[in-house]
Enzyme design. Structure first.
Site, PDB file in Angstrom:
ATOM      1  N   LYS A  17      -2.913  -0.754  -6.997  1.00 55.79           N
ATOM      2  CA  LYS A  17      -4.092  -1.417  -6.437  1.00 55.79           C
ATOM      3  C   LYS A  17      -4.967  -0.452  -5.625  1.00 55.79           C
ATOM      4  O   LYS A  17      -6.180  -0.445  -5.778  1.00 55.79           O
ATOM      5  CB  LYS A  17      -3.593  -2.558  -5.543  1.00 55.79           C
ATOM      6  CG  LYS A  17      -4.600  -3.556  -5.123  1.00 55.79           C
ATOM      7  CD  LYS A  17      -3.883  -4.820  -4.651  1.00 55.79           C
ATOM      8  CE  LYS A  17      -2.824  -4.546  -3.606  1.00 55.79           C
ATOM      9  NZ  LYS A  17      -3.352  -4.546  -2.238  1.00 55.79           N
ATOM     10  N   ARG A  93      -4.337 -12.904   1.720  1.00 57.83           N
ATOM     11  CA  ARG A  93      -2.918 -12.947   1.389  1.00 57.83           C
ATOM     12  C   ARG A  93      -2.442 -14.379   1.252  1.00 57.83           C
ATOM     13  O   ARG A  93      -1.382 -14.627   0.699  1.00 57.83           O
ATOM     14  CB  ARG A  93      -2.107 -12.301   2.525  1.00 57.83           C
ATOM     15  CG  ARG A  93      -2.191 -10.811   2.497  1.00 57.83           C
ATOM     16  CD  ARG A  93      -0.813 -10.195   2.516  1.00 57.83           C
ATOM     17  NE  ARG A  93      -0.906  -8.864   1.962  1.00 57.83           N
ATOM     18  CZ  ARG A  93      -0.395  -7.787   2.523  1.00 57.83           C
ATOM     19  NH1 ARG A  93       0.280  -7.903   3.637  1.00 57.83           N
ATOM     20  NH2 ARG A  93      -0.529  -6.617   1.956  1.00 57.83           N
ATOM     21  N   ARG A 130       7.785   6.907  -4.800  1.00 62.65           N
ATOM     22  CA  ARG A 130       6.578   6.975  -3.984  1.00 62.65           C
ATOM     23  C   ARG A 130       6.789   7.789  -2.700  1.00 62.65           C
ATOM     24  O   ARG A 130       7.845   7.762  -2.088  1.00 62.65           O
ATOM     25  CB  ARG A 130       6.141   5.562  -3.615  1.00 62.65           C
ATOM     26  CG  ARG A 130       4.863   5.525  -2.828  1.00 62.65           C
ATOM     27  CD  ARG A 130       4.394   4.119  -2.677  1.00 62.65           C
ATOM     28  NE  ARG A 130       5.251   3.386  -1.754  1.00 62.65           N
ATOM     29  CZ  ARG A 130       4.842   2.301  -1.109  1.00 62.65           C
ATOM     30  NH1 ARG A 130       3.645   1.845  -1.319  1.00 62.65           N
ATOM     31  NH2 ARG A 130       5.652   1.674  -0.287  1.00 62.65           N
ATOM     32  N   ARG A 162       9.235   6.502   2.495  1.00 63.98           N
ATOM     33  CA  ARG A 162       9.470   5.466   3.504  1.00 63.98           C
ATOM     34  C   ARG A 162      10.925   5.019   3.469  1.00 63.98           C
ATOM     35  O   ARG A 162      11.509   4.820   2.417  1.00 63.98           O
ATOM     36  CB  ARG A 162       8.566   4.262   3.238  1.00 63.98           C
ATOM     37  CG  ARG A 162       7.172   4.472   3.750  1.00 63.98           C
ATOM     38  CD  ARG A 162       6.240   3.389   3.315  1.00 63.98           C
ATOM     39  NE  ARG A 162       6.850   2.053   3.411  1.00 63.98           N
ATOM     40  CZ  ARG A 162       6.150   0.936   3.393  1.00 63.98           C
ATOM     41  NH1 ARG A 162       4.842   0.982   3.297  1.00 63.98           N
ATOM     42  NH2 ARG A 162       6.731  -0.233   3.457  1.00 63.98           N
ATOM     43  N   ARG A 173      10.685  -7.425  -0.805  1.00 66.18           N
ATOM     44  CA  ARG A 173       9.239  -7.486  -0.519  1.00 66.18           C
ATOM     45  C   ARG A 173       8.464  -8.057  -1.707  1.00 66.18           C
ATOM     46  O   ARG A 173       7.527  -8.819  -1.536  1.00 66.18           O
ATOM     47  CB  ARG A 173       8.699  -6.090  -0.172  1.00 66.18           C
ATOM     48  CG  ARG A 173       9.185  -5.552   1.157  1.00 66.18           C
ATOM     49  CD  ARG A 173       8.231  -4.522   1.738  1.00 66.18           C
ATOM     50  NE  ARG A 173       8.004  -3.368   0.876  1.00 66.18           N
ATOM     51  CZ  ARG A 173       8.740  -2.254   0.869  1.00 66.18           C
ATOM     52  NH1 ARG A 173       9.759  -2.131   1.689  1.00 66.18           N
ATOM     53  NH2 ARG A 173       8.448  -1.260   0.060  1.00 66.18           N
TER      54      ARG A 173
END
Ligand SMILES: [Zn+2]
Length: 224
Positions: A17, A93, A130, A162, A173
């Site tokens: 995105k 959201r 990532r 992360r 998530r």
């Protein structure tokens, strides 16, 4: 010059995105309004809003709908967004946020909500590779790392994997995202403002699909 656009881009984490939003913002010459970037900037700025945001996050809570919408409303009121439009990333959201946004824009003035769809298996693979800049949030991956190891190309900040990018945490998530956004996707669909776009493929191919969805909508006379 191409006409501006008022676009909401929805998609789970890892759907690509962010990359698409940056390209769309250049193509349509409209600001890329990312709530993630705005929250990061607010925290750094030490402004009244930033301190509020910091306090909420320090308590381990999510920033409230109202606080997010306050920020978005302020940004949308700026001249660039008023004149040509925007690419909205990370908001809405929830259905509540979508309703507030619709009221801000006057009814019918959102051109399109794009739902960028990528299967969970592929997203898991992408997210596991990532790497993220801790300062500006720029993302990299094992296959497209920053030019200098662990140093952000954009801001010189530290690039890390992360700690919560483990497969189990990512799965949790993603499930939360699906639960939260399913009603939102229905809401846009019912209003005839939703386009499903296949997010699998090269960034170029995905970009062309999104632009085509916008052009289709324009031709059907629903876009200014
Ligand atoms: Zn950076």
């Amino acid at each position: 010059m191409v006409p501006g656009v008022r676009l909401v881009v929805l998609g789970k984490q890892g759907a690509g995105k962010g990359t698409q939003c940056v390209r769309l913002s250049h193509h349509y010459v409209v600001p890329h309004i990312s709530t993630g970037d705005m929250l990061r900037a607010a925290r750094k700025s030490g402004s009244e809003l930033g301190i509020k945001v910091q306090e909420v996050m320090d308590r381990g809570e999510l920033v409230s709908d109202d606080l997010v919408m306050e920020m978005v409303a302020e940004r949308l009121a700026e001249p660039d967004a008023r004149a040509r439009g925007f690419i909205l990333d990370g908001c809405p959201r929830t259905v509540h946020q979508a309703e507030v946004l619709a009221a801000l824009l006057n009814p019918g003035h959102l051109d399109l909500a794009v739902n960028l769809h990528v299967p969970t298996g592929l997203v898991l693979k992408r997210l596991a590779s990532r790497r993220v800049c801790v300062d500006c949030g720029a993302t990299y991956s094992v296959t497209s790392p920053p030019k200098v190891n662990w140093t952000c190309d954009v801001c010189g900040g530290e690039v890390v994997q992360r700690a919560d990018d483990t497969e189990e945490a990512i799965r949790r998530r993603l499930e939360l995202y699906e639960r939260q956004t399913a009603p939102l996707i229905d809401w846009y669909e019912r209003r005839g403002q939703l386009a499903h776009v296949n997010g699998v493929g090269s960034p170029d191919a995905v970009f062309r699909r999104i632009v085509r969805a916008v052009e289709d909508r324009r031709q059907r006379g629903r876009v200014r």
